[in-house]
Design a protein around this motif. Structure first.
Motif, PDB file in Angstrom:
ATOM      1  N   SER A 133       0.829  -1.210   0.000  1.00  0.00           N
ATOM      2  CA  SER A 133       0.000   0.000   0.000  1.00  0.00           C
ATOM      3  C   SER A 133       0.862   1.258   0.000  1.00  0.00           C
ATOM      4  O   SER A 133       0.530   2.257  -0.652  1.00  0.00           O
ATOM      5  CB  SER A 133      -0.928   0.012   1.219  1.00  0.00           C
ATOM      6  OG  SER A 133      -1.854  -1.054   1.156  1.00  0.00           O
ATOM      7  N   ALA A 134       1.993   1.216   0.713  1.00  0.00           N
ATOM      8  CA  ALA A 134       2.890   2.378   0.772  1.00  0.00           C
ATOM      9  C   ALA A 134       3.469   2.695  -0.606  1.00  0.00           C
ATOM     10  O   ALA A 134       3.650   3.870  -0.965  1.00  0.00           O
ATOM     11  CB  ALA A 134       4.010   2.122   1.769  1.00  0.00           C
ATOM     12  N   ILE A 135       3.753   1.649  -1.377  1.00  0.00           N
ATOM     13  CA  ILE A 135       4.235   1.865  -2.751  1.00  0.00           C
ATOM     14  C   ILE A 135       3.148   2.545  -3.576  1.00  0.00           C
ATOM     15  O   ILE A 135       3.407   3.526  -4.286  1.00  0.00           O
ATOM     16  CB  ILE A 135       4.654   0.520  -3.391  1.00  0.00           C
ATOM     17  CG1 ILE A 135       5.838  -0.095  -2.641  1.00  0.00           C
ATOM     18  CG2 ILE A 135       5.003   0.719  -4.871  1.00  0.00           C
ATOM     19  CD1 ILE A 135       6.125  -1.532  -3.035  1.00  0.00           C
ATOM     20  N   GLU A 136       1.945   2.031  -3.473  1.00  0.00           N
ATOM     21  CA  GLU A 136       0.818   2.584  -4.237  1.00  0.00           C
ATOM     22  C   GLU A 136       0.515   4.025  -3.837  1.00  0.00           C
ATOM     23  O   GLU A 136       0.132   4.849  -4.679  1.00  0.00           O
ATOM     24  CB  GLU A 136      -0.418   1.703  -4.038  1.00  0.00           C
ATOM     25  CG  GLU A 136      -0.268   0.296  -4.612  1.00  0.00           C
ATOM     26  CD  GLU A 136      -1.378  -0.645  -4.165  1.00  0.00           C
ATOM     27  OE1 GLU A 136      -2.173  -0.248  -3.278  1.00  0.00           O
ATOM     28  OE2 GLU A 136      -1.446  -1.774  -4.695  1.00  0.00           O
ATOM     29  N   GLU A 137       0.712   4.319  -2.558  1.00  0.00           N
ATOM     30  CA  GLU A 137       0.417   5.664  -2.049  1.00  0.00           C
ATOM     31  C   GLU A 137       1.615   6.604  -2.146  1.00  0.00           C
ATOM     32  O   GLU A 137       1.568   7.737  -1.675  1.00  0.00           O
ATOM     33  CB  GLU A 137      -0.068   5.555  -0.599  1.00  0.00           C
ATOM     34  CG  GLU A 137      -1.401   4.837  -0.469  1.00  0.00           C
ATOM     35  CD  GLU A 137      -1.720   4.448   0.970  1.00  0.00           C
ATOM     36  OE1 GLU A 137      -1.168   5.088   1.891  1.00  0.00           O
ATOM     37  OE2 GLU A 137      -2.525   3.506   1.162  1.00  0.00           O
ATOM     38  N   GLN A 138       2.695   6.107  -2.762  1.00  0.00           N
ATOM     39  CA  GLN A 138       3.885   6.907  -3.077  1.00  0.00           C
ATOM     40  C   GLN A 138       4.537   7.528  -1.843  1.00  0.00           C
ATOM     41  O   GLN A 138       4.924   8.695  -1.826  1.00  0.00           O
ATOM     42  CB  GLN A 138       3.540   7.989  -4.116  1.00  0.00           C
ATOM     43  CG  GLN A 138       3.073   7.403  -5.438  1.00  0.00           C
ATOM     44  CD  GLN A 138       2.844   8.459  -6.504  1.00  0.00           C
ATOM     45  OE1 GLN A 138       2.383   9.558  -6.212  1.00  0.00           O
ATOM     46  NE2 GLN A 138       3.170   8.130  -7.740  1.00  0.00           N
ATOM     47  N   TYR A 139       4.682   6.706  -0.805  1.00  0.00           N
ATOM     48  CA  TYR A 139       5.532   7.105   0.324  1.00  0.00           C
ATOM     49  C   TYR A 139       6.977   7.167  -0.162  1.00  0.00           C
ATOM     50  O   TYR A 139       7.318   6.631  -1.224  1.00  0.00           O
ATOM     51  CB  TYR A 139       5.404   6.100   1.468  1.00  0.00           C
ATOM     52  CG  TYR A 139       4.222   6.341   2.380  1.00  0.00           C
ATOM     53  CD1 TYR A 139       4.375   7.016   3.578  1.00  0.00           C
ATOM     54  CD2 TYR A 139       2.945   5.881   2.034  1.00  0.00           C
ATOM     55  CE1 TYR A 139       3.292   7.238   4.424  1.00  0.00           C
ATOM     56  CE2 TYR A 139       1.855   6.099   2.861  1.00  0.00           C
ATOM     57  CZ  TYR A 139       2.041   6.784   4.060  1.00  0.00           C
ATOM     58  OH  TYR A 139       0.967   7.011   4.885  1.00  0.00           O
ATOM     59  N   ASP A 140       7.826   7.778   0.647  1.00  0.00           N
ATOM     60  CA  ASP A 140       9.245   7.883   0.286  1.00  0.00           C
ATOM     61  C   ASP A 140      10.093   6.800   0.945  1.00  0.00           C
ATOM     62  O   ASP A 140      11.228   6.559   0.513  1.00  0.00           O
ATOM     63  CB  ASP A 140       9.775   9.266   0.682  1.00  0.00           C
ATOM     64  CG  ASP A 140       9.113  10.372  -0.126  1.00  0.00           C
ATOM     65  OD1 ASP A 140       9.395  10.466  -1.339  1.00  0.00           O
ATOM     66  OD2 ASP A 140       8.296  11.125   0.439  1.00  0.00           O
ATOM     67  N   ALA A 141       9.571   6.160   1.979  1.00  0.00           N
ATOM     68  CA  ALA A 141      10.292   5.076   2.654  1.00  0.00           C
ATOM     69  C   ALA A 141       9.330   4.345   3.571  1.00  0.00           C
ATOM     70  O   ALA A 141       8.312   4.891   4.002  1.00  0.00           O
ATOM     71  CB  ALA A 141      11.470   5.613   3.461  1.00  0.00           C
ATOM     72  N   VAL A 142       9.663   3.087   3.854  1.00  0.00           N
ATOM     73  CA  VAL A 142       8.948   2.308   4.861  1.00  0.00           C
ATOM     74  C   VAL A 142       9.975   1.875   5.900  1.00  0.00           C
ATOM     75  O   VAL A 142      11.062   1.394   5.553  1.00  0.00           O
ATOM     76  CB  VAL A 142       8.260   1.067   4.261  1.00  0.00           C
ATOM     77  CG1 VAL A 142       7.525   0.286   5.351  1.00  0.00           C
ATOM     78  CG2 VAL A 142       7.296   1.461   3.155  1.00  0.00           C
ATOM     79  N   VAL A 143       9.639   2.029   7.176  1.00  0.00           N
ATOM     80  CA  VAL A 143      10.532   1.630   8.262  1.00  0.00           C
ATOM     81  C   VAL A 143       9.921   0.439   8.991  1.00  0.00           C
ATOM     82  O   VAL A 143       8.779   0.498   9.441  1.00  0.00           O
ATOM     83  CB  VAL A 143      10.780   2.788   9.252  1.00  0.00           C
ATOM     84  CG1 VAL A 143      11.628   2.311  10.437  1.00  0.00           C
ATOM     85  CG2 VAL A 143      11.472   3.949   8.553  1.00  0.00           C
ATOM     86  N   ALA A 144      10.698  -0.635   9.090  1.00  0.00           N
ATOM     87  CA  ALA A 144      10.268  -1.827   9.825  1.00  0.00           C
ATOM     88  C   ALA A 144      10.635  -1.650  11.288  1.00  0.00           C
ATOM     89  O   ALA A 144      11.812  -1.520  11.630  1.00  0.00           O
ATOM     90  CB  ALA A 144      10.952  -3.069   9.261  1.00  0.00           C
ATOM     91  N   VAL A 145       9.624  -1.656  12.139  1.00  0.00           N
ATOM     92  CA  VAL A 145       9.842  -1.585  13.590  1.00  0.00           C
ATOM     93  C   VAL A 145       9.517  -2.981  14.119  1.00  0.00           C
ATOM     94  O   VAL A 145       8.384  -3.294  14.469  1.00  0.00           O
ATOM     95  CB  VAL A 145       8.957  -0.505  14.247  1.00  0.00           C
ATOM     96  CG1 VAL A 145       9.293  -0.374  15.728  1.00  0.00           C
ATOM     97  CG2 VAL A 145       9.123   0.831  13.536  1.00  0.00           C
TER      98      VAL A 145
END
Length: 291
Positions: free
Chosen positions: A54-66
């Motif tokens: 979903s983050a790719i589709e929503e054009q985020y700039d990064a995803v952080v795994a916590v």
């Protein structure tokens, strides 16, 4: 300048640690002049993967795994082959990839790394649609991962307890391997396919493995007398596993492992049923990591 949108994907149960204050800490440490954080909590298996898609589709700039290596695996599998980088705040039982990359175990220090936003590309192993970025395994360590997945006590203590429970009744098995066209038959305690050198907690199974050399290290741990277990553990934590007479390491790019009977395989510590025959390839510079 537009702020970079970062999605923090939080695994609430990883490592047996509570993360109720994590959002507040991000707002205190993250440079909010440059970054716009969003927080989402996982609540079922593969949820982190879904959130990353979903983050790719929503054009985020990064995803952080916590979370731990399993959370990193789910998100990394979604991001592999894209330009979107993965950040890591280590919160798992082992944190193998984070240790290797030198990402601090302290939350605030890990968040300051994200402020720098320096990235590097790393290789990944691929089994069908699934990737692994640290280590995949079959045999003893996969049996431990399978048992640990259903344990209520998480963290290093729970993991150690699971190891001791499994090892008491575990028997080595026979495997057929094909590595870059060459065939092998081995009776092994376990076989680890390493992209990075360690499982986590500085236990090094493949001391010379590298995440950007285009190779995977196939580590065959042969049957060994139980009385040598302390020495095997010594080798693991002193980066000398390759010097043990019971460890054989074969580097390769195209790997096939056939096992007798049905047993789980783990990818970055996450157990799954992949059948009796496992085909593994390496993909170079597949994932961008904030390090």
């Amino acid at each position: 300048m537009r702020k970079k949108r970062i999605l923090f994907v939080i695994n609430p149960v990883s490592g047996g640690k509570k993360k109720t204050a994590f959002n507040k800490q991000v707002l205190e440490v993250l440079d909010l002049n440059r970054f716009d954080p969003t927080f989402k909590i996982t609540n079922h298996a593969n949820h982190a993967h879904e959130l990353a898609i979903s983050a790719i589709e929503e054009q985020y700039d990064a995803v952080v795994a916590v979370g731990g290596d399993g959370t990193i695996n789910e998100i990394g599998t979604a991001l592999a082959g894209t330009d979107m980088p993965l950040g890591i705040v280590p919160e798992g039982s082992g944190n193998g990839l984070a240790y290797y990359l030198g990402i601090p175990m302290n939350e605030s220090a890990a968040l300051r790394r994200i402020n720098r936003f320096d990235t590097m590309a790393i290789d990944c192993g691929r089994i069908g649609e699934r990737c692994f970025f640290n280590i995949a395994g079959i045999g003893f360590d996969a049996s431990v991962s399978d048992r640990f997945a259903s344990e209520t006590v998480r963290g290093p203590i729970g993991y150690l307890r699971t190891v001791l429970n499994v090892i008491s009744g575990y028997k080595p098995k026979k495997y057929k391997l094909k590595i870059d066209g060459k065939e092998y038959e081995r009776e092994a305690f376990m076989i680890s396919v390493a992209n990075s050198p360690q499982y986590g907690n500085n236990a090094y199974i493949a001391p010379n493995a590298s995440i950007n050399d285009g190779l995977l290290d196939v580590c065959v741990v042969h049957k060994f007398p139980l009385y040598t277990l302390p020495m095997m553990i010594f080798h693991l934590f002193n980066k000398t596993a390759d010097q043990s007479e019971y460890v054989e390491i074969i580097p390769g790019k195209q790997i096939c492992i056939e096992q007798e009977g049905k047993a789980p395989v783990h990818l970055d510590g996450e157990p799954m049923d992949l059948g009796q025959r496992v085909e593994i390839t390496v993909e170079q510079q597949a994932l961008n990591i904030i390090c």
